[in-house]
Design an enzyme around this catalytic site. Structure first.
Site, PDB file in Angstrom:
ATOM      1  N   SER A 151       0.816  -1.176   0.028  1.00 17.72           N
ATOM      2  CA  SER A 151       0.089   0.039  -0.166  1.00 17.72           C
ATOM      3  C   SER A 151       1.025   1.289   0.110  1.00 17.72           C
ATOM      4  O   SER A 151       1.623   1.414  -0.965  1.00 17.72           O
ATOM      5  CB  SER A 151      -1.041  -0.018   1.189  1.00 17.72           C
ATOM      6  OG  SER A 151      -1.812   0.893   1.144  1.00 17.72           O
ATOM      7  N   ASP A 229     -10.195  -5.559  -3.027  1.00 23.70           N
ATOM      8  CA  ASP A 229      -9.664  -4.687  -2.249  1.00 23.70           C
ATOM      9  C   ASP A 229     -10.383  -3.325  -2.439  1.00 23.70           C
ATOM     10  O   ASP A 229     -11.069  -2.898  -3.486  1.00 23.70           O
ATOM     11  CB  ASP A 229      -8.352  -4.277  -2.871  1.00 23.70           C
ATOM     12  CG  ASP A 229      -7.270  -3.376  -2.154  1.00 23.70           C
ATOM     13  OD1 ASP A 229      -8.139  -2.367  -1.408  1.00 23.70           O
ATOM     14  OD2 ASP A 229      -6.274  -3.259  -1.988  1.00 23.70           O
ATOM     15  N   HIS A 262      -7.381  -6.031   1.071  1.00 24.81           N
ATOM     16  CA  HIS A 262      -6.178  -5.276   1.229  1.00 24.81           C
ATOM     17  C   HIS A 262      -5.311  -5.590   2.548  1.00 24.81           C
ATOM     18  O   HIS A 262      -4.544  -4.987   2.754  1.00 24.81           O
ATOM     19  CB  HIS A 262      -6.590  -3.628   1.456  1.00 24.81           C
ATOM     20  CG  HIS A 262      -5.818  -2.814   1.278  1.00 24.81           C
ATOM     21  ND1 HIS A 262      -4.866  -2.442   0.125  1.00 24.81           N
ATOM     22  CD2 HIS A 262      -4.971  -1.799   2.083  1.00 24.81           C
ATOM     23  CE1 HIS A 262      -4.080  -1.334   0.090  1.00 24.81           C
ATOM     24  NE2 HIS A 262      -4.091  -1.192   1.194  1.00 24.81           N
TER      25      HIS A 262
END
Length: 282
Positions: A151, A229, A262
């Site tokens: 991320s 996600d 995620h």
């Protein structure tokens, strides 16, 4: 640069240490974890190739060590892993009540704007202070070093590697923010840290760096992205990285994983693939 060892744990045959040292870049103490493989037992062979893992928003030096399940894979290859904190912390360090700015959200840039500039120098910390500390204190081989992350940390891994091919020989990412110039997280953080001039942001945008000619020296960039996600369409946009790579003739492999989100459940599912991939290049 003295490294203080805070805790030591035996895991997967290797040794995990939580450490602290003083950073000239951030002007604060910084924490990191370092795991060395079983081959280091009793002063065995080394120095070892190693990977630097950069974590995402809200994370510390601890998230990857406890959640990723990486060390069993790394042990197979004799690869060490270093995982720093995501920002400076402590008394007198600027912060913001939002999760995506301030402490825990350093974005791996060198801030130029107040109140962030005095301490939020995470690009310099990762590329200089951290590497100097671990290379001096542990049996690691700076000539065989890769970088990966998740991320915000995927953004950091991509941009730092692209700008420093002499420091890193391989780069991969999970769910990276590939273009802070084109997403709300990037707009908020880079405006705060670097100011309103978007031209200054290009040095911290993987797609822009590739467009500007960075990327030589890497045979491939590997990305895994979960299709469940919730940040995929609004924040992450991996297709932009694919487009930049295609235009620059840089191989970008984005593996889209059905049903994965995620979280670290996603990372733990594919971390072995990434370690195998890096080990083949280191």
């Amino acid at each position: 640069m003295m490294v203080e060892i805070l805790n030591t744990h035996r895991t997967q045959g290797g040794t995990l240490r939580y450490c602290r040292h003083d950073s000239a870049s951030t002007g604060t103490p910084m924490k990191f974890s370092v795991w060395v493989p079983p081959q280091a037992k009793d002063g065995g062979e080394g120095p070892f190739p190693y990977l630097v893992w950069l974590s995402g928003l809200t994370c510390t030096e601890d998230n990857f060590t406890t959640k990723a399940g990486a060390y069993a894979w790394a042990a197979r290859h004799g690869v060490a892993i270093v995982a720093p904190d995501t920002s400076p912390r402590g008394e007198g360090v600027a912060d913001d009540p939002a999760y995506d700015l301030g402490q825990g959200a350093g974005f791996y840039v060198d801030a130029t704007e107040e109140p962030w500039a005095p301490h939020f120098q995470m690009y310099s910390y990762v590329t200089k202070d951290l590497l100097e500390a671990v290379d001096a204190a542990f049996p690691l081989d700076p000539a065989r070093r890769g970088i990966f992350g998740h991320s915000m940390g995927g953004h950091g891994a991509l941009t730092i590697a692209l700008r420093n091919p002499g420091l890193f020989k391989s780069v991969s990412a999970f769910s990276p923010i590939v273009s802070p110039l084109n997403c709300p997280w990037g707009d908020k953080a880079l405006t705060a840290y670097l100011g309103p001039d978007r031209a200054a942001w290009r040095a911290h945008d993987a797609c822009a760096l590739i467009e500007d000619g960075f990327g030589e020296g890497f045979d491939e960039i590997l990305v895994d992205q979960g299709l469940a996600d919730s940040f995929l369409e609004n924040q992450l946009k991996p297709e932009l990285l694919e487009e930049a790579g295609a235009e620059a003739r840089l191989k970008v492999t984005v593996r889209r994983q059905e049903g994965y989100d995620h979280s670290y459940f996603f990372i733990a599912s594919f971390i072995g693939d990434h370690i195998d991939w890096h080990a083949a290049r280191l």
